[in-house]
Design a protein around this motif. Structure first.
Motif, short mmCIF file in Angstrom:
data_model
loop_
_atom_site.label_atom_id
_atom_site.label_comp_id
_atom_site.label_asym_id
_atom_site.label_seq_id
_atom_site.Cartn_x
_atom_site.Cartn_y
_atom_site.Cartn_z
N SER A 136 0.83 -1.20 0.00
CA SER A 136 0.00 0.00 0.00
C SER A 136 0.87 1.26 0.00
O SER A 136 0.56 2.25 -0.68
CB SER A 136 -0.93 0.00 1.21
OG SER A 136 -1.75 1.16 1.23
N ASN A 140 1.03 4.31 -2.99
CA ASN A 140 0.78 5.72 -2.71
C ASN A 140 1.94 6.61 -3.13
O ASN A 140 1.88 7.83 -2.94
CB ASN A 140 0.45 5.91 -1.23
CG ASN A 140 -1.02 5.60 -0.93
OD1 ASN A 140 -1.89 6.42 -1.16
ND2 ASN A 140 -1.27 4.39 -0.45
N ALA A 145 1.38 5.62 -8.43
CA ALA A 145 -0.06 5.87 -8.47
C ALA A 145 -0.52 6.38 -9.83
O ALA A 145 -1.65 6.12 -10.25
CB ALA A 145 -0.45 6.86 -7.38
N SER A 151 -3.82 4.35 -5.23
CA SER A 151 -3.47 5.15 -4.06
C SER A 151 -4.68 5.28 -3.14
O SER A 151 -5.82 5.07 -3.57
CB SER A 151 -2.98 6.53 -4.50
OG SER A 151 -4.00 7.21 -5.22
N GLY A 152 -4.41 5.63 -1.89
CA GLY A 152 -5.49 5.77 -0.92
C GLY A 152 -5.21 4.92 0.30
O GLY A 152 -4.11 4.38 0.47
N THR A 157 -5.79 -1.01 -1.60
CA THR A 157 -4.84 -2.03 -2.06
C THR A 157 -5.28 -3.42 -1.62
O THR A 157 -5.13 -4.39 -2.37
CB THR A 157 -3.44 -1.72 -1.52
OG1 THR A 157 -3.01 -0.45 -2.04
CG2 THR A 157 -2.45 -2.79 -1.92
#
Length: 291
Positions: A136, A140, A145, A151-152, A157
């Motif tokens: 993850s 990001n 991304a 992303s986030g 993910t």
């Protein structure tokens, strides 16, 4: 175009930019790592015209049936192996447990390590619980991304990883481990069983690859090319039925396209996928020792 790698990630080839599916599907491209492809738009006539592999090829009915089922039941839980492959599934164990799924990729967990100029390389299948925070974090990174579109927060993910880990085995997410340190993310998938097969003359057991390099320090300097060579060698050495490795990096991701070319892939065509216009890259078993 001289083979140069950027400080971004590595764009795999089979991933375009789609929402996660049980197969490799196609998502956005990664930065020097390719990302998956989501739902793919039909390839334009102009794309196919320039492909030296273009044939009037009809996909086997079993492949088309898989895609039709996927579209009809989009959003539904993936079929268990015994349901999807009644001739291969085993009886469900007592207690309602999930039966073993068919091994569609010949066990990447057992492929072993391979020497590269940068150390010993190995593919380790992802454990979501163990590896989520690491992957993850890579997703990001703005450079990643831009192509993977994952992303986030961690659940973004996680959903992408679990769709593969809990899927039917057509796509296996892996960590790329160099000298014992996880430093890249791969998706190894059955390109012939993926929606990508609608956009090029697929052959049985074609295997696709997506790649992103996690740390900035590991990007450039030929690392992406070395990892692609190693991962491709592992696929061809351990999947005897696979004659070609397939990738489809975003045409805008010049460093990724360059890395694939330097790793022995050849440019076959431009294809229009739902999230991008991609470079279809192929590496044939028959030429693997020469390139």
């Amino acid at each position: 175009m001289p083979p140069t790698e950027s400080s971004t990630g590595t764009d795999s080839g089979t991933g375009s930019g789609t929402a996660p599916s049980t197969g490799s599907g196609t998502r956005p491209d990664t930065s020097l790592g390719a990302g998956p492809v989501a739902g793919r738009a039909q390839t334009g006539p102009e794309s196919r015209a320039g492909c030296e592999d273009t044939l009037d090829l009809r996909l086997p009915g079993e492949f088309l049936a898989l895609f039709e089922t996927s579209e009809r039941d989009e959003g539904a839980a993936p079929l268990r192996d015994a349901e999807a492959h009644p001739n291969h599934g085993e009886a469900a164990p007592s207690g309602g447990g999930r039966p073993p799924r068919e091994d569609l990729l010949d066990g990447p967990a057992h492929w072993g390590a391979l020497a590269t100029p940068f150390g010993s390389f190995q593919l380790i299948p992802v454990s979501v619980d163990r590896d989520l925070r690491l992957i993850s974090g890579w997703m990001n990174d703005p450079a990643v991304a831009a192509f993977w579109e994952l992303s986030g927060p961690d659940p973004v993910t996680s959903a992408h990883l679990r769709a593969q880990v809990d899927g039917d085995g057509r796509s296996i997410p892996c960590l790329g481990v160099l000298d014992g340190a996880p430093m890249s993310y791969f998706e190894i998938y059955r390109a012939d069983l993926d929606p990508l097969a609608r956009h090029y003359p697929a052959r049985p057991h074609d295997t696709g690859i997506h790649l992103l390099i996690g740390g900035v320090a590991d990007r450039g300097h030929g690392v992406g090319t070395a990892l692609l060579r190693a991962a491709t060698a592992l696929i061809l050495d351990n999947r005897p039925r696979c004659a070609r490795v397939v990738a489809e990096p975003d045409l805008r991701n010049t460093p990724s396209v360059s890395a694939f070319l330097s790793a022995g892939f050849r440019f076959a065509a431009e294809v229009d996928l739902p999230g991008k216009r991609a470079a279809l890259m192929l590496r044939e078993r028959t030429l693997a020792r020469l390139l």
